[in-house]
Motif scaffolding. Structure first.
Motif, PDB file in Angstrom:
ATOM      1  N   GLY A  67     -79.796 -33.189   6.072  1.00  0.00           N
ATOM      2  CA  GLY A  67     -80.316 -34.437   6.302  1.00  0.00           C
ATOM      3  C   GLY A  67     -80.497 -34.642   7.810  1.00  0.00           C
ATOM      4  N   VAL A  72     -83.606 -34.227   9.398  1.00  0.00           N
ATOM      5  CA  VAL A  72     -84.944 -34.511   9.692  1.00  0.00           C
ATOM      6  C   VAL A  72     -85.576 -35.630   8.460  1.00  0.00           C
ATOM      7  N   SER A  73     -86.448 -36.527   8.910  1.00  0.00           N
ATOM      8  CA  SER A  73     -87.250 -37.337   8.008  1.00  0.00           C
ATOM      9  C   SER A  73     -88.116 -36.646   7.252  1.00  0.00           C
ATOM     10  N   ARG A  74     -88.816 -37.203   6.172  1.00  0.00           N
ATOM     11  CA  ARG A  74     -89.659 -36.534   5.283  1.00  0.00           C
ATOM     12  C   ARG A  74     -91.065 -36.264   6.193  1.00  0.00           C
ATOM     13  N   GLN A  75     -91.477 -37.220   7.032  1.00  0.00           N
ATOM     14  CA  GLN A  75     -92.509 -36.941   7.827  1.00  0.00           C
ATOM     15  C   GLN A  75     -92.260 -35.678   8.840  1.00  0.00           C
ATOM     16  N   GLN A  76     -91.052 -35.657   9.447  1.00  0.00           N
ATOM     17  CA  GLN A  76     -90.805 -34.394  10.374  1.00  0.00           C
ATOM     18  C   GLN A  76     -90.892 -33.128   9.732  1.00  0.00           C
ATOM     19  N   ARG A  77     -90.508 -33.020   8.319  1.00  0.00           N
ATOM     20  CA  ARG A  77     -90.224 -31.964   7.518  1.00  0.00           C
ATOM     21  C   ARG A  77     -91.968 -31.364   7.276  1.00  0.00           C
ATOM     22  N   ASP A  81     -95.089 -32.220  -0.421  1.00  0.00           N
ATOM     23  CA  ASP A  81     -94.003 -33.191   0.133  1.00  0.00           C
ATOM     24  C   ASP A  81     -94.963 -34.690   0.179  1.00  0.00           C
ATOM     25  N   SER A 126     -92.760 -40.685  -5.908  1.00  0.00           N
ATOM     26  CA  SER A 126     -92.354 -41.242  -4.422  1.00  0.00           C
ATOM     27  C   SER A 126     -93.786 -41.708  -3.783  1.00  0.00           C
TER      28      SER A 126
END
Length: 649
Positions: A226, A228-233, A264, A271
């Motif tokens: 938990g 990092v954010s989805r964008q960072q991933r 993603d 999502s």
């Protein structure tokens, strides 16, 4: 044997003489510094206890080929891992927090090479774990970067600041991500390390992606963390894929990472999607590549290796931005690969893009910009050398074959025009960089004027390098009058700048001196014709003189360009003749009272073997020499307009 020698010295030297002896430096280091660097305990003990050597007097030492200035004896012993000497010095009262010229402490030196026992001993004796060097790098940072797990664990147990930032904004977590130690990374996270950004906007996650440490990336992006954010991933996976292409040459692995990022972006669970930015400009140097927007488009580019490589460059520029060094580095790297394959046009496109990015975001005279400019000069040098080099008997060289393919891309206007059209835009950008550097000097914003002058001189050398290539084109039988005018106009723009660099030297001074040859480790920076060993180019000097360069300009030592040319061994005859033909005085003296002829004699060379000295000696020169040699009064005897002539002789 060493102790016997020092006992002998101590027995007959007075106290003052002995103090002077033990404080004297050889190669920048005192006897105590040398003993501590090399682990000579008995010598160090004798110097400290019997000779009363200054235990804080610093010196210069070398570690792994790097010279460390201002290193105290304790720093040397700690860096070299000599525990008995460290104990001896601390017992004698050495300052455990003394620093080198770059503010490195003995503790930091021990952390660098992983000397755990010394680290622990110094801390127990008062060493401050938070003292950083001039770059803001702490002991914890260097231990993490070097992967010394035991030291990092010890420093963390002492509550070292895990989120402290360096001058450039990186933390210990950044250093750990770059080095690839997952064990230390987990320890840092367990002690409260956070995902901060450095001055380039890089998180530790992106740092791991750039360096290709997949295991670090996978740990940081895992859902249970938990962190990092989805964008960072998504950014991390896409950037890691670009690293797979350029660093690991793994196209299949890169595609798999890009597919994960795409999944993603458009999750199957419904999502909200995160599509790629729509406003990314298409760049000619990248063949106007557009990033795929779905899995099918990704599959299609796998069949085209070039398209994969362009995708890696597009992704890296989008995520890291043009200011990050890796963005331009990999653009230049890809261009170099194309050059090796003989695809010079693609190489030039990519290098121009990298250079334009650098000049847009970096300060004047940046080392990265210099490197890009010189890469162009080397590329053009190679192309011209291949044109001049005859093929081997019975076969054609690969380099020449590459050059032939390159020539096919030129228009029917001719080889000279094609080559000059390649060189000219780089030459203009080099002169623009010189103007930016000159403006920096005049604005007095430069913190170190001498250093800025040296940097400016290096860029001037590159401009002369390119100008020399242009001068050589003038002798080509394909050079038209139109081409000649354009080349002369370009070189005139350099002469017109009237730039002055170190020691007050002009561009013509540099063109006639050894600076250019030394600028690349002694190789022929002026790119002489094959078989010509001269380090400077007579054609360039003659062209500059014809375009108005001052042949009798003096530098801070009173040397004219002719003086500097005569200091070269062997002396470049073409340069000397060109200078004399354009009005240089053969008997002008510098501030040391030396004439060019006397300088030549000092290196067993003869002016008469180059030119007939009488041909360039006027009656006015002879008269001026007579006045000077016999110290005749002339102030109120000869006209004022002739005083300068007498003074120069």
């Amino acid at each position: 044997m060493r102790i016997h020698f020092w006992v002998y010295l101590h027995s007959w030297r007075s106290a003052s003489e002995l103090n002077m002896l033990v404080g004297a430096k050889v190669g920048g280091a005192t006897p105590l510094v040398i003993a501590c660097r090399n682990g000579h305990y008995d010598v160090a003990e004798y110097l400290i206890e019997r000779c009363k050597a200054d235990i804080e007097q610093p010196g210069s030492v070398t570690f792994d080929g790097e010279t460390i200035e201002g290193a105290p004896p304790l720093w040397c012993a700690a860096a070299a891992g000599h525990m008995p000497l460290v104990r001896l010095l601390v017992r004698a009262g050495a300052n455990v927090n003394s620093t080198t010229r770059t503010h490195s402490t003995p503790l930091r030196a021990a952390c660098f090479d992983g000397h755990y026992d010394i680290v622990k001993f110094l801390v127990e004796n008062g060493a401050d774990i938070e003292i950083a060097n001039r770059h803001g790098h702490t002991c914890l940072m260097i231990a993490c970067y070097k992967g010394h797990i035991r030291i990092a664990k010890y420093l963390l147990s002492l509550n070292a600041d895990v989120n402290r930032k360096s001058v450039k904004g990186n933390t210990a977590l950044h250093d750990c991500a770059e080095s690839g130690s997952l064990h230390i990374l987990k320890m840092l996270l367990g002690h409260g390390a956070t995902m901060d950004v450095d001055s380039y906007g890089m998180t530790p996650l992106l740092a791991a992606s750039v360096t290709g440490h997949t295991h670090i990336v996978e740990h940081l992006i895992s859902a249970e963390q938990g962190l990092v954010s989805r964008q960072q991933r998504i950014d991390a996976l896409e950037l890691l894929g670009a690293t797979y292409v350029d660093k690991k040459r793994d196209m299949v692995g890169a595609l798999a990472l890009w597919k994960r990022a795409m999944d993603d972006r458009f999750p199957a669970d419904g999502s909200d999607p995160i599509p790629k930015p729509k406003d990314i400009p298409r760049i000619e140097a990248y063949d106007y590549a557009v990033e795929p927007s779905d899995a099918q488009q990704l599959e299609e580019i796998l069949a085209d290796p070039d398209a994969m490589r362009m995708q890696a460059l597009v992704i890296r520029e989008r995520i890291l931005g043009p200011a990050h060094p890796d963005t331009s580095y990999y653009v230049r790297y890809r261009g170099a690969v194309y050059a090796d394959a003989g695809r010079f046009a693609r190489c030039r496109q990519l290098w121009h893009h990298a250079l334009d990015m650098q000049r847009a975001v970096l300060p004047p005279l940046s080392p990265l910009t210099q490197s890009s400019l010189y890469s162009f000069a080397e590329l053009f040098s190679y192309m011209l050398a291949e044109r001049a080099r005859p093929p081997l008997r019975g076969q054609i060289s690969l380099g020449l074959l590459h050059f032939i393919f390159c020539l096919m891309s030129y228009s029917s206007a001719g080889v000279v025009r094609g080559l000059f059209e390649d060189i000219e835009p780089v030459f203009k950008k080099t002169l623009s960089e010189i103007e930016r550097g000159s403006a920096l000097l005049q604005s007095r914003l430069s913190l170190d004027r001498e250093q800025t002058l040296g940097t400016l001189q290096r860029v001037l050398v590159i401009s002369l390098h390119l100008a020399a290539l242009c001068a050589r084109l003038l002798d080509h039988n394909d050079c038209s009058e139109h081409d000649r005018r354009n080349i002369e106009k370009a070189v005139y723009s350099l002469v017109k700048l009237d730039i002055k660099v170190r020691q007050g030297r002009s561009a013509l001074h540099i063109a006639c001196s050894a600076e250019g040859a030394r600028s690349r480790g002694g190789s022929g920076a002026w790119l002489p014709a094959p078989g010509d060993a001269q380090p400077c180019c007579g054609a360039l000097v003659a062209l500059m003189l014809r375009l108005g360069a001052a042949p009798d300009a003096r530098d801070a030592d009173g040397n004219t360009p002719l003086h500097l040319a005569c200091k070269l061994n062997p002396c470049p005859k073409g340069v000397v003749r060109a200078l004399l033909a354009h009005g240089a005085h053969i008997d002008t003296v510098n501030y040391e009272g030396e004439t060019p002829e006397e300088i030549l004699k000092a290196s067993q060379q003869s002016l008469s073997s180059i030119v007939n000295p009488l041909q360039y000696t006027s009656l006015k020169c002879l008269a001026a020499r007579t006045v000077k040699n016999y110290k005749l009064p002339y102030r109120h005897v000869v006209p004022q307009c002739l005083h300068s002539t007498i003074i120069t002789h």
